[in-house]
Motif scaffolding. Structure first.
Motif, PDB file in Angstrom:
ATOM      1  N   PHE A  13      -1.071  40.054 -35.092  1.00 16.78           N
ATOM      2  CA  PHE A  13       0.126  40.800 -35.482  1.00 16.78           C
ATOM      3  C   PHE A  13      -0.175  42.180 -36.069  1.00 16.78           C
ATOM      4  CE2 PHE A  13       1.487  36.397 -35.396  1.00 16.78           C
ATOM      5  CZ  PHE A  13       2.710  36.489 -34.743  1.00 16.78           C
ATOM      6  N   SER A  16       2.117  45.236 -35.773  1.00 16.66           N
ATOM      7  CA  SER A  16       3.428  45.251 -36.421  1.00 16.66           C
ATOM      8  C   SER A  16       3.383  45.072 -37.938  1.00 16.66           C
ATOM      9  CB  SER A  16       4.300  44.119 -35.862  1.00 16.66           C
ATOM     10  OG  SER A  16       4.427  44.227 -34.474  1.00 16.66           O
ATOM     11  N   LEU A  17       2.331  44.456 -38.445  1.00 14.29           N
ATOM     12  CA  LEU A  17       2.291  44.096 -39.864  1.00 14.29           C
ATOM     13  C   LEU A  17       0.960  44.462 -40.499  1.00 14.29           C
ATOM     14  CD1 LEU A  17       3.825  40.527 -39.523  1.00 14.29           C
ATOM     15  CD2 LEU A  17       4.957  42.524 -40.497  1.00 14.29           C
ATOM     16  N   ARG A  56       9.610  37.545 -37.828  1.00 13.63           N
ATOM     17  CA  ARG A  56       9.708  38.829 -38.540  1.00 13.63           C
ATOM     18  C   ARG A  56       9.501  40.032 -37.638  1.00 13.63           C
ATOM     19  NH1 ARG A  56       7.033  38.545 -44.509  1.00 13.63           N
ATOM     20  NH2 ARG A  56       8.123  36.680 -45.207  1.00 13.63           N
ATOM     21  N   THR A  57       8.714  39.861 -36.608  1.00 12.84           N
ATOM     22  CA  THR A  57       8.381  41.007 -35.761  1.00 12.84           C
ATOM     23  C   THR A  57       9.209  41.065 -34.483  1.00 12.84           C
ATOM     24  OG1 THR A  57       6.580  39.776 -34.687  1.00 12.84           O
ATOM     25  CG2 THR A  57       6.010  41.123 -36.605  1.00 12.84           C
ATOM     26  N   ARG A  58       9.961  40.026 -34.213  1.00 16.38           N
ATOM     27  CA  ARG A  58      10.763  39.988 -32.986  1.00 16.38           C
ATOM     28  C   ARG A  58      11.910  40.981 -33.063  1.00 16.38           C
ATOM     29  NH1 ARG A  58      15.196  37.742 -30.668  1.00 16.38           N
ATOM     30  NH2 ARG A  58      15.953  36.793 -32.566  1.00 16.38           N
ATOM     31  N   GLN A  59      12.057  41.733 -32.022  1.00 17.20           N
ATOM     32  CA  GLN A  59      13.164  42.671 -31.915  1.00 17.20           C
ATOM     33  C   GLN A  59      14.335  41.948 -31.255  1.00 17.20           C
ATOM     34  OE1 GLN A  59      13.210  45.898 -33.078  1.00 17.20           O
ATOM     35  NE2 GLN A  59      11.306  45.237 -34.013  1.00 17.20           N
TER      36      GLN A  59
END
Length: 78
Positions: A13, A16-17, A56-59
């Motif tokens: 991840f 994104s994080l 959390r990272t899904r659009q």
């Protein structure tokens, strides 16, 4: 024990994080699984944390975004 989990998930991840965010999610998931036998913890924590990080990272999809706009809401992270 969970340092390897944090490292594997951070690699997955990293786009994104930040590593600290991944470590926080892993710690939180470890807390959720407090009653689980120690031998099962690494795998279960990793699975649970991966799902949380993916959420959390899904659009939102285009349809989800349109529904959010229609209802006067904003997509998370936007």
């Amino acid at each position: 024990m969970l340092a390897g989990v944090v490292e594997r998930l951070w690699v997955e991840f990293a786009a994104s994080l930040e590593r600290a965010s991944v470590a926080e999610v892993v710690r939180t998931c470890r807390g959720y699984l407090a009653g689980v036998p120690a031998g099962a913890l690494p795998e279960l924590v990793e699975r649970l944390a991966r799902e949380e990080l993916a959420d959390r990272t899904r659009q939102p999809t285009e349809v989800e975004a349109l529904l959010l706009v229609e209802h006067g809401l904003e997509a998370e992270g936007n």
